[in-house]
Design a protein around this motif. Structure first.
Motif, PDB file in Angstrom:
ATOM      1  N   GLN A 297     -25.436  11.841 -53.689  1.00  0.00           N
ATOM      2  CA  GLN A 297     -25.104  12.381 -52.372  1.00  0.00           C
ATOM      3  C   GLN A 297     -25.814  11.316 -51.399  1.00  0.00           C
ATOM      4  O   GLN A 297     -25.211  10.790 -50.531  1.00  0.00           O
ATOM      5  N   GLU A 298     -26.843  10.623 -52.080  1.00  0.00           N
ATOM      6  CA  GLU A 298     -27.519   9.488 -51.191  1.00  0.00           C
ATOM      7  C   GLU A 298     -26.699   8.343 -51.137  1.00  0.00           C
ATOM      8  O   GLU A 298     -26.577   7.395 -49.945  1.00  0.00           O
ATOM      9  N   SER A 299     -25.969   7.906 -52.223  1.00  0.00           N
ATOM     10  CA  SER A 299     -25.185   6.651 -52.153  1.00  0.00           C
ATOM     11  C   SER A 299     -23.810   7.018 -51.359  1.00  0.00           C
ATOM     12  O   SER A 299     -23.558   6.109 -50.643  1.00  0.00           O
TER      13      SER A 299
ATOM     14  N   LYS B 135     -24.341   2.802 -62.749  1.00  0.00           N
ATOM     15  CA  LYS B 135     -24.427   1.999 -61.600  1.00  0.00           C
ATOM     16  C   LYS B 135     -23.223   2.064 -60.999  1.00  0.00           C
ATOM     17  O   LYS B 135     -22.886   1.791 -59.706  1.00  0.00           O
ATOM     18  N   ASP B 136     -21.880   1.943 -61.473  1.00  0.00           N
ATOM     19  CA  ASP B 136     -20.703   2.286 -61.229  1.00  0.00           C
ATOM     20  C   ASP B 136     -20.450   3.612 -60.448  1.00  0.00           C
ATOM     21  O   ASP B 136     -19.988   3.684 -59.340  1.00  0.00           O
ATOM     22  N   TYR B 137     -20.822   4.575 -60.725  1.00  0.00           N
ATOM     23  CA  TYR B 137     -20.908   5.832 -60.281  1.00  0.00           C
ATOM     24  C   TYR B 137     -21.735   5.972 -58.873  1.00  0.00           C
ATOM     25  O   TYR B 137     -20.918   6.430 -58.067  1.00  0.00           O
ATOM     26  N   LEU B 138     -22.639   5.233 -59.103  1.00  0.00           N
ATOM     27  CA  LEU B 138     -23.360   5.405 -57.678  1.00  0.00           C
ATOM     28  C   LEU B 138     -23.248   4.027 -56.880  1.00  0.00           C
ATOM     29  O   LEU B 138     -23.694   4.264 -55.707  1.00  0.00           O
ATOM     30  N   GLY B 139     -22.618   3.063 -57.286  1.00  0.00           N
ATOM     31  CA  GLY B 139     -22.302   1.935 -56.509  1.00  0.00           C
ATOM     32  C   GLY B 139     -23.554   1.447 -55.974  1.00  0.00           C
ATOM     33  O   GLY B 139     -23.819   0.776 -54.988  1.00  0.00           O
ATOM     34  N   ILE B 140     -24.247   1.018 -57.197  1.00  0.00           N
ATOM     35  CA  ILE B 140     -25.746   0.322 -56.909  1.00  0.00           C
ATOM     36  C   ILE B 140     -25.775  -0.960 -57.639  1.00  0.00           C
ATOM     37  O   ILE B 140     -25.093  -0.971 -58.736  1.00  0.00           O
ATOM     38  N   SER B 141     -26.666  -1.738 -57.418  1.00  0.00           N
ATOM     39  CA  SER B 141     -26.672  -3.017 -58.361  1.00  0.00           C
ATOM     40  C   SER B 141     -27.776  -2.751 -59.372  1.00  0.00           C
ATOM     41  O   SER B 141     -28.415  -1.805 -59.393  1.00  0.00           O
TER      42      SER B 141
ATOM     43  N   GLY C  18     -22.808   5.149 -47.929  1.00  0.00           N
ATOM     44  CA  GLY C  18     -21.530   4.377 -47.877  1.00  0.00           C
ATOM     45  C   GLY C  18     -21.232   3.429 -49.012  1.00  0.00           C
ATOM     46  O   GLY C  18     -20.425   2.503 -49.147  1.00  0.00           O
ATOM     47  N   ARG C  19     -22.030   3.779 -50.098  1.00  0.00           N
ATOM     48  CA  ARG C  19     -21.740   2.922 -51.384  1.00  0.00           C
ATOM     49  C   ARG C  19     -20.500   3.258 -52.291  1.00  0.00           C
ATOM     50  O   ARG C  19     -19.796   2.551 -52.645  1.00  0.00           O
ATOM     51  N   VAL C  20     -20.250   4.634 -52.027  1.00  0.00           N
ATOM     52  CA  VAL C  20     -19.131   5.274 -52.665  1.00  0.00           C
ATOM     53  C   VAL C  20     -18.256   5.839 -51.644  1.00  0.00           C
ATOM     54  O   VAL C  20     -18.614   6.285 -50.840  1.00  0.00           O
TER      55      VAL C  20
END
Length: 90
Positions: free
Chosen positions: A82-84, A42-48, A88-90
């Motif tokens: 790449q999608e993250s 989750k941290d690596y991809l910047g997702i909830s 603009g999440r990461v």
């Protein structure tokens, strides 16, 4: 001779799995491909948390179910990374 045939069949299947994995991971050695837990992903991809659960349900993230918790190989995450980045999440 029946046990010998069963043993040879088992060894053949193990060999096929190892050959497949070495092709799938390319030049990355098994020891060099770090395993990540769910929080690290989750941290690596910047997702909830909810996005993580949805991606697992959709099959976009495929964890290994282990007794200590789900684990992911970092080499299996480049398309999601790449999608993250695109979003603009990461």
């Amino acid at each position: 001779m029946n046990r010998m045939d069963a043993l040879l069949d088992l060894l053949s299947k193990i060999h096929q799995i190892l050959v497949y994995n070495s092709r799938y991971h390319g030049n990355i050695a098994f020891e060099e491909d770090p395993q990540m837990n769910r929080q690290q992903v989750k941290d690596y991809l910047g997702i909830s948390e909810s996005t993580d659960k949805r991606m697992v349900k959709q099959g976009r993230l495929r964890p290994m179910k282990l007794p200590g918790g789900d684990k992911f190989y970092k080499s299996e995450l480049p398309s999601e990374y790449q999608e993250s980045r695109r979003r603009g999440r990461v």
